[in-house]
Design an enzyme around this catalytic site. Sequence first.
Site, PDB file in Angstrom:
ATOM      1  N   GLY A  88    -101.034  -9.168  77.782  1.00 21.62           N
ATOM      2  CA  GLY A  88     -99.661  -8.672  77.723  1.00 21.62           C
ATOM      3  C   GLY A  88     -98.722  -9.828  77.451  1.00 21.62           C
ATOM      4  O   GLY A  88     -99.122 -10.991  77.502  1.00 21.62           O
ATOM      5  N   GLY A  90     -96.834 -12.439  78.341  1.00 20.38           N
ATOM      6  CA  GLY A  90     -96.654 -13.216  79.564  1.00 20.38           C
ATOM      7  C   GLY A  90     -95.526 -14.219  79.460  1.00 20.38           C
ATOM      8  O   GLY A  90     -95.083 -14.787  80.451  1.00 20.38           O
ATOM      9  N   ARG A  91     -95.090 -14.447  78.222  1.00 20.97           N
ATOM     10  CA  ARG A  91     -93.979 -15.395  78.040  1.00 20.97           C
ATOM     11  C   ARG A  91     -93.105 -14.984  76.863  1.00 20.97           C
ATOM     12  O   ARG A  91     -92.577 -15.809  76.134  1.00 20.97           O
ATOM     13  CB  ARG A  91     -94.503 -16.799  77.825  1.00 20.97           C
ATOM     14  N   ASP A 250    -106.104 -10.229  70.312  1.00 21.65           N
ATOM     15  CA  ASP A 250    -104.680 -10.068  70.660  1.00 21.65           C
ATOM     16  C   ASP A 250    -103.785 -10.793  69.653  1.00 21.65           C
ATOM     17  O   ASP A 250    -102.581 -10.598  69.654  1.00 21.65           O
ATOM     18  CB  ASP A 250    -104.394 -10.584  72.075  1.00 21.65           C
ATOM     19  N   ASP A 260     -98.902 -15.455  65.723  1.00 18.05           N
ATOM     20  CA  ASP A 260     -99.244 -16.430  66.756  1.00 18.05           C
ATOM     21  C   ASP A 260     -99.782 -17.742  66.210  1.00 18.05           C
ATOM     22  O   ASP A 260    -100.978 -17.974  66.124  1.00 18.05           O
ATOM     23  CB  ASP A 260    -100.237 -15.827  67.774  1.00 18.05           C
TER      24      ASP A 260
END
Length: 483
Positions: A88, A90-91, A250, A260
């Site tokens: 998920g 997280g940041r 992910d 990412d």
Amino acid sequence: MNKINWNFNNTYFNLSKSFKEDINPIPVENPQLILFNTELATSLDLDFSKVSTKELSKIFSGNLLPEGSNSIAQAYAGHQFGHFTMLGDGRAVLIGEHTTKSNKKYDIQFKGSGKTAFSRNGDGRAALGPMLREYIISEAMNALKIPTTRSLAVVKTGEDIIREKNLQGAILTRVASSHIRVGTFQYIAARQKDDELKTLLNYTIKRHYPEIINSENKVLELLKLLLNKQCSLVVNWMRVGFVHGVMNTDNMTVSGETIDYGPCAFMDTYDPKTVFSSIDQMGRYAYCNQPVITKWNLARFAECLIPLIDKDEKKAVKIASQVIDSFEKIYEDKWINMMREKLGIFNSDGRDKYLILDLLTWMHKKKADYTNTFCHLMKFDFHKNNIFMDNEFIDWKKRWLTRLSNEERLPEKSLEIMRKANPLIIPRNHKVEEALLAAEENDLEPIKNLLKVLNTPYTNTNNISNYQLSSNSNEKYVTYCGT
Ligand code: AMP
Ligand code: MG
């Protein structure tokens, strides 16, 4: 803030609690704008011309949320280096979906915006270096005409974050056609609630593949479409020598955009086994492994869809496997056509594969620079390099020129397609490092110059020779995860 023209219409926010946590970015102490992408803002129909730098800093740190935004952290799971984990944001928080005048929808996400329900043991923050790195590489990828998330701004938070040593905190504003990942499907599939899975499926199709909304077998159609998109994406990475570095499920979007930018980098000397990431000891995500991993990730995506493909699980697996098994042939066709373009070849000949492989083998053996070898073939040598006097290469070049002389089209046409396939400029590792180091010391000139040069990788021939050389250092380049 009406003058900016934000136009939020937050559809993911309206999904049920299973998909996300409603949470605002955590305010930061002293936000300071470092980079802002005016060109991207304009293309999103956003106008920040009347906004002061101070206000921009507040907006892009999350201290001042735009009207119409509804911040959420998205839930997702992922296979990280092969191991399944519930993850998920997280940041990061998605502040909303901005819709342009031409009705295109874009996620506006702040990365490094503080803790969420998915932070696990992390602090929810990001460091300046990795956020600037994502900005540079994602914008370079976009200029290389490769589907990617974009970067709108980087703000320093004025707060230190604790890693091995103290680092300056920063927030990146990421723009994406969505942040739905293969891992999003894995998260929902793991919950084993068919209605949630159907919701995600329909949401994804409506948002990214509306052409199949009314298809009889839209689940399978979606799988086929994504397979094709991801196949094209990885072929594009191979074209420019890009190594993503963390192809976990992910980090694979269902939109087909690259996402990412952690320990990614571009290959200088041609070596199929090139790995940059410090955490990839086994070379799972090495340059040559990227197509295999793309297929592996797509198989994980297919697994999520099994309950929706057929009630009979065995039958569903068989149908999905057939689609996944088509990957190799589709990849090989796309790859060979891409390589033909790099060599200026239009029509196909069964022997092209050998011509291509012989060049790559030579490059590997002689440690030739991948990008600059194609520049040489296009007669764009910005530096004299004796490597191209090598007899084996000269023989290969003769074969290539004979092959081109068999083309029906004019040589200028060959050069035209080569120039579209072969960048003159890639983000060279030492140039990226140099720019990041300077930026950490508040000198933004190198990063701004670098961004400018990377913005026209196929056409710019002015003052770029400095950016064309690979590093003189023999030390192996290592990148670290952006946490
Ligand atoms: P990434 O390496 O950026 O793809 O992140 C993998 C997972 O770790 C995601 O769920 C992130 O949200 C989470 N993560 C990474 N860094 C942090 C951090 N500093 N604090 C909390 N979660 C993090
Ligand atoms: Mg990630």
